[in-house]
Structure formats: C-alpha cells, structure tokens
Design an enzyme around this catalytic site. Structure first.
Site, mmCIF file in Angstrom:
data_model
loop_
_atom_site.group_PDB
_atom_site.id
_atom_site.type_symbol
_atom_site.label_atom_id
_atom_site.label_comp_id
_atom_site.label_asym_id
_atom_site.label_seq_id
_atom_site.Cartn_x
_atom_site.Cartn_y
_atom_site.Cartn_z
ATOM 1 N N ASP A 50 0.866 -1.171 0.000
ATOM 2 C CA ASP A 50 0.000 0.000 0.000
ATOM 3 C C ASP A 50 0.917 1.240 0.000
ATOM 4 O O ASP A 50 2.139 1.141 0.145
ATOM 5 C CB ASP A 50 -0.962 -0.011 1.190
ATOM 6 C CG ASP A 50 -2.191 0.862 0.914
ATOM 7 O OD1 ASP A 50 -2.145 1.689 -0.018
ATOM 8 O OD2 ASP A 50 -3.203 0.742 1.636
ATOM 9 N N TRP A 51 0.304 2.381 -0.161
ATOM 10 C CA TRP A 51 1.013 3.657 -0.309
ATOM 11 C C TRP A 51 2.015 3.893 0.832
ATOM 12 O O TRP A 51 1.610 4.038 1.980
ATOM 13 C CB TRP A 51 -0.028 4.771 -0.363
ATOM 14 C CG TRP A 51 0.496 6.151 -0.529
ATOM 15 C CD1 TRP A 51 1.171 6.893 0.396
ATOM 16 C CD2 TRP A 51 0.374 6.984 -1.695
ATOM 17 N NE1 TRP A 51 1.474 8.126 -0.108
ATOM 18 C CE2 TRP A 51 0.990 8.210 -1.398
ATOM 19 C CE3 TRP A 51 -0.193 6.812 -2.950
ATOM 20 C CZ2 TRP A 51 1.051 9.262 -2.306
ATOM 21 C CZ3 TRP A 51 -0.141 7.859 -3.856
ATOM 22 C CH2 TRP A 51 0.482 9.069 -3.537
#
Ligand code: BGC
Length: 737
Positions: free
Chosen positions: A265-266
């Site tokens: 994820d980011w």
C-alpha cells in the site's frame, strides 16, 4: 511476447532497471519540470531514475496516459511500457453505488456488472489495473472504509469479491483482460479490523478468526485469478503486513496459490520504520522484499536501497528477478509489449464513458442496493399525484458518489430532486439545512467541504422547511452524513447524523409526522432518532451518478425495494462491533429475557441486538415461508443433503426475495458462531406465486478450524435456518455422522 523472449529481456536488464520495474510512483512525481525537488526528492529518487519506474498510479485519461507512456518507452533503456493503476472503486466516470451498498444487493450479477462497466470505462482512459476489490471483512461502523467493503459476512464477501474480479477482468480466463483491467485485491490482510475503528490502527485477531472469517474473501478473489494483491497498512500479530513473511509468502503465495503481482500500500514499505520494525529505510526495503512484496508503492525505498542491498549480498538478485518476472508477465498478459496504449484513445473515451447504457446499469444497480428498513402503514410507495414535500440537505446534493470517486464528476450526478421531477411535477422542495453543521469543515483528499452558514441563518431555513412540511400531505426527508466523513481517514466515534440535521428532523416531524426519511451514508449510522420519528426509512448509502433516479424509482414504486443489509445496523456506537455470526458465550441471552438476572452477557442500558440485523430489508410486498424440508436427517462426511422451502408472494406486487440460509454447528471442539450465512438465492415472484427454493448442504459448508487448527467437519448436530434475514427461526436439524 513469448516466455523465452521475456526471459531474455530479463537477462539483458541491468539491476537498476529491474529495481525500477519494482517501483510505483504517483503521477505527481512526473509533473515537475527541471531537477527533482519536492515529493520525488523526499522519496530519495533522482531524476534519471524517475523514468525507470515500472508503474504510475493516480492518473487516467487517454491523452495523459498515452503521453506518459510514450515518454517512458522512449526513455527506458529497453522501452518497457508502464502499468497505469488507479483507485476505480465503484466506477470510473459512471459511479455505481459504493461497495457496501453493492453488498446489500446480495447479487453477484450486480457486482459483476459494476466491475465490468467500471473496467471498460477506465480501460478506454488508459488504465490497466484498478486497486479493487477491497475484500476486507468489516464489523465496525466507526471505521470509514467500511464503505469500500461488501460487509460482515465471509460468505457474501467471497461471492462478491470473486464477482468483482470477474467483472473487472472481463471474465474468469486468467490474463484475458481484453477491454478491461487487472484487479488488485486489497488489503492483505485484515485491514478491516482496526482496533477501536480508528484508521490504520493495530489489528488483533486470533489465527482462527483470521482464517475462518477474514481470509475467505481474499481467497475467493485469488481463486478467480485476481491479477494483483495489495498489502495492508496494519500490523497483525504485531507484525506489519508489508513485512510479514508468514502472511505474504506462507498464506498468500503458498496456501492460496496466488501467483500475480503483490504491491505494497502507499508508502507502507517506508512506514515499517514508523511501525518500529525497521531501523531505517534500507532495512524497510529488505524486510518488504524478503516478505515477498514485488512492487513498492510510493515509498522509494526499493529504488533507493535495493541495489546496495544486492551488492552487499543481503538480498539476492534472484529474489529481485522473481518480482520483475511477475511484473513483466502481467505487462505481457495485458498485451502492453505489442500495444502499450491498448484501446485507450479520446474517441474510445467519448464512445465508452458515461454512456446511456452505463447510466441505466448504474441506476438499476443503485435501486437494488437501497434498503427499505421501515414502512409503517405502507407509507411508501408514493402516488404521483400525492402532495409531497421533499426536504433536507440531500434533496439537491451532488456529492453522492462515495468518498473514493476521484474521477467521476459530481456534476454528472442526478440529484434526488431531479429524479423526482422526472416522475412527477407535483412535489415541493426545501433544503432545510446543509449536510454539515454551521461552521463545520471536513477535509478530503482533493477537496474539502465547509458550511459557512451561521446557526441563526440555518434556524430560519429550518423554520421555512417546517412550514412547507405542514402544508403537504406527506414529507420525505433526505438526511445523512457527508460524503467525506467515510472512506480512508473517515473514522468516526459518533455515528449519528449531524446536530443540525437532528434539529431539522425534529422541526419537520413536529410540523408533519407523515414522514419518510432517506439516509445517505457511507456506513451504518446510529439512526435511532430517525427510527422513532419516521414512518418509513429507505437507506440509500452513497448511490452514485444515478442515485437520484434510483431513489425516485423506489419512492414512487417504479421499482420495488429488494436490498438487504450487508452489515448490521447498530443500535448505537457502544454496541460496535455487532455482527450476525458472533459466538456463543457461556451466558448467552436474548434481549428482554430474565431482566432480574444480572450475570448474563448483556448491556445494562442498551439491547444486544442491532437496530436492524444483517440480511434485513423490506419490500412493497410480503413473503411467506413454508417450514424447512430436509432431504435427509443425517449424512456422512461423504454425503450431502438438500434443504428446501417454498416461498410465496403474499402481497400485491411482483418482487424479488433474497432467501437466506444460515447454519449453526450446535457443538464442536471450539466455539462456533450462533449462526452463519452459508448460502442465498434470489427469486422473483408475481403476486400469489410460490416457488420452491432449495440448497445443497455439503460437508465443506460444515467445515471449520478445529481445536488442532485442522479444517474439517466434526460429527454432531447442525441446525439449518432458512428465511428472510439473519433472525429467522424457520429451522430444521440434521446430524453429521
Ligand atoms: C489506500 C489504498 C489505495 C492507495 C492508492 C492508499 O492510501 O489505502 O486502498 O489503493 O492509497 O491510492
């Protein structure tokens, strides 16, 4: 290209190029002119490295993606095309209802259609992968991202996650993707269980709960051939998912057999430092690559440190090759080496986006997801010639797309007022108040919302609305929470409607108690006040581009409500998490039973039951159920049986009924849920018509993780309940020998 050619390409690439392929950057990194400053510099990425990135996220549009693709191919030593990815959650330009609403359709076809439409539109605009579906099971309405899940049932979530993958990828042929996208199932794993409902918080689950309840939907998506998976931000067993070898290599790859690309994820790789499990970004890169994360989304750690880790012998080049191979294989399956632009073009966008057909599908889907919770005295449907006042901040609100609709334009939304005016010209309208309290400001990702009105000005609006309410025979109030109060970063501790709307509700109900309320929300709200005052409640969620039309269709009986709650609607926040498949305690009780007995598992001030249970939803007609018929009284582990009911439409309208089957394992080596949804079927019935609905019950459906963590069905008694919702007591028992 052939596998041999791909392998040759891999051999020819330098280590730097390979690491580039493992890097995903946000489009903002590419928008600056001149030397690298700003966000890209903060990621530790130098200008000459920028174009080595294997993927860009966060942009769409045929012109822009073609431009970037062209630049990239020119600058890449081997001309390797980029993968474009973005969050297309419930629609690209034509927004469908939010996933939680989609869950309420109990309809895999609806999920497939949603996935199909959004992927086709986004593919015209140059995207290759969407960060969807979110297969995280959710039980806590405080968490803002419940809107992105299909709810609390492992079974329903599994059916719908698989259907979304099928829809997004254009069928179940792995690697087909023609005219569609790759699906990136997220967030692996158990991101939907943050403690206290607080965004990004720690997850504490037993391995049994993880396997039994949380993993099945991810597994279903993997089985369906989801092109990618995304790791989650949370820790599980105190280990951040992005660094968890047991979870990513052991469970996802080995047990679930996932062979696609795994993206973080980011900045989840970078956050391993903040999590306190990596000393620095270099160690973070090592932990993530060792855990099996192929692609680093927006931390830059891979780009900055993998080369020196390989050179120092801390990470093998073979490990890097393994991930590069997966990414090149995905690009190859998408046909990017032959046609890096696929079908994206401004002409394709014009023809394929926001078409009348897609709008029609969005409208029908939205109508299938709105849950009729209450309908005293058959208050709804309204007649076209009835005198009705439509009041409330959501009568003309265009922000009804859902918090994750970054590409869809709210201006394209059909408001409730527009929907109603297409059906009748006899309705009157008043706003009454704004969605937010006077002076309140809510920050979103791309925009913020603010109510600059004062309480005095608002009180005057409320008085006017109440005056109008008093003049009409009936009132429909459109209330709810702001679009920005759900979604990522949208955790709430108070899950009621804003105070200003409570005041409007009071004033209008006093002026005219002939009242229906529509609730616009991204989560199950505490709607007790609404329930006390309204004769009818239609829960419309964030319904998307055609929301106003869909709601009007239901209000005026053009269509009949058929949706069922995919998440229990709590009585109040103090009860959360509350879900249908809870476990028996030693002192289980029914609400109201033995009030004098203090020592039971209950609250002293609120009921145990939610305000509306999982699976609940009314229609404009009624249904009767015959008792449950079983084909056998007992089965062995090699056998199965059939459970059947006859369902009859006892009302005056044709409608669809979702027949739900719940199983209970009466005793076992570990505590089992009080009941669990295990199957459902939708039947459409004309007035007076009846149909037999039957289900196969297989030993697989009876299996669970036993005391030794072996998955099997234990001999003993089972109860099967079949009925309208999760509280049904229409049941029969059988034995597993
Ligand atoms: C979210 C993901 C999303 C990603 C890219 C993250 O903050 O958790 O769900 O796909 O951003 O936008």
């Amino acid at each position: 290209m052939t596998e041999e050619k791909l392998e040759r390409l891999l051999q020819e690439m330098t280590l730097k190029e390979k690491i580039g392929q493992l890097t995903q950057l946000d489009v903002s990194c590419f928008s600056q002119e001149g030397p690298v400053t700003g966000p890209t510099a903060a990621l530790g990425i130098r200008e000459e490295e920028l174009w080595l990135a294997g993927s860009i996220l966060g942009t769409a549009g045929a012109r822009e993606t073609r431009r970037l693709q062209e630049l990239c191919i020119k600058r890449q030593p081997h001309g390797i095309p980029l993968l474009f990815m973005a969050d297309i959650i419930n629609g690209y330009k034509t927004a469908f209802p939010i996933p939680l609403a989609l869950g309420c359709s109990f309809d895999e076809r609806a999920a497939e259609i949603t996935g199909d439409c959004m992927a086709e539109e986004a593919a015209c605009a140059g995207l290759h992968v969407t960060f969807s579906p979110m297969a995280d099971l959710v039980r806590d309405a405080r968490w803002g991202r419940v809107m992105e899940s299909t709810g609390e049932s492992p079974y329903l979530n599994s059916v719908l996650a698989a259907a979304m993958v099928r829809g997004i990828q254009g069928g179940s042929e792995p690697g087909a993707y023609a005219g569609h996208l790759g699906a990136c199932t997220k967030h692996f794993a158990a991101y939907g269980a943050p403690c206290g409902g607080r965004e990004y918080n720690t997850v504490e689950l037993s391995e049994r709960t993880l396997r039994e309840d949380y993993l099945p939907a991810y597994q279903a998506a993997a089985r369906e051939g989801s092109a990618m998976f995304m790791t989650s931000f949370n820790t599980l067993n105190r280990v951040p998912a992005t660094a968890d070898q047991w979870l990513l290599r052991g469970i996802l790859r080995e047990e679930m057999g996932f062979e696609g690309v795994l993206v973080s994820d980011w900045n989840a790789v970078g956050e391993l430092v903040a999590n306190g499990v990596a000393r620095d970004r270099r160690e973070a890169a090592r932990l993530a690559i060792e855990a099996g994360v192929d692609m680093d989304m927006m931390s830059g750690c891979y780009m900055e440190h993998l080369q020196s880790l390989v050179e120092a012998g801390e990470v093998s080049e073979e490990r890097i090759n393994e991930s590069v191979r997966r990414i090149l294989t995905l690009k190859n399956r998408m046909g990017l080496f032959e046609d890096p632009y696929r079908n994206a073009s401004p002409e394709a966008e014009k023809q394929g986006i926001l078409t009348r057909e897609n709008r029609k599908k969005a409208r029908e889907t939205a109508a299938r997801t709105m849950v009729l919770l209450k309908n005293e005295e058959n208050f709804l449907p309204l007649a076209k010639d009835e005198s009705v006042a439509f009041i409330g901040p959501y009568t003309e609100e265009k922000h009804i797309l859902g918090a994750w609709s970054f590409f869809a334009d709210p201006q394209e939304c059909v408001t409730l007022r527009e929907g109603v005016e297409r059906i009748t010209d006899g309705a009157a309208f008043a706003r009454g108040c704004n969605v937010l309290n006077p002076g309140q400001k809510v920050y979103g990702f791309r925009y913020h919302l603010e109510n600059t009105m004062t309480w005095e000005e608002t009180e005057e609006m409320i008085r006017e609305a109440a005056r109008l309410a008093g003049e009409k025979k009936k009132v429909v109030l459109a209330l709810g929470e702001s679009n920005l109060l759900s979604g990522e970063g949208g955790s709430r501790a108070d899950i009621t409607i804003p105070d200003v709307q409570k005041r409007l509700l009071d004033a209008v109900a006093r002026a005219n108690p002939n009242l229906a309320v529509l609730v616009f929300a991204g989560r199950p709200l505490d709607i007790r006040q609404i329930q006390q005052k309204a004769k009818s409640i239609l829960y419309v969620w964030m319904p998307g581009t055609e929301g106003g039309n869909a709601a009007a269709d239901l209000l005026y009986g053009v269509r009949t409500p058929e949706a069922r709650l995919s998440m229990s609607l709590p009585y109040c926040v103090g009860q959360v998490p509350v879900y249908h498949n809870e476990f028996r305690t030693g002192r289980h009780t029914q609400d109201g039973a033995e009030p004098e007995n203090r020592f039971l598992s209950k609250y002293t001030d609120i009921p145990n039951a939610p305000l509306y249970p999982f699976g609940f939803g009314l229609s404009y007609t009624g249904f009767s159920y015959s008792p449950v018929r079983l084909s056998k009284e007992s089965i062995t582990r090699q056998e199965e049986l059939t459970a059947a009911v006859t369902v009859k439409n006892i009302g005056a309208r044709e409608a669809a009924e979702t027949v739900q089957l719940y199983l209970t394992d009466e005793y076992a080596s570990v505590a089992r849920p009080v009941r669990e949804l295990k199957a459902f079927k939708k039947v459409s019935l004309k007035p007076g018509e009846e149909k037999e609905v039957s289900f196969r019950i297989t030993p697989e459906q009876l299996a669970f993780y036993d005391i030794h963590m072996r998955r099997l069905a234990e001999p003993g008694e089972f109860t099967v309940r079949i009925g309208h919702d999760s509280t049904t007591e229409n049941r029969a028992g059988f034995e597993l020998l």
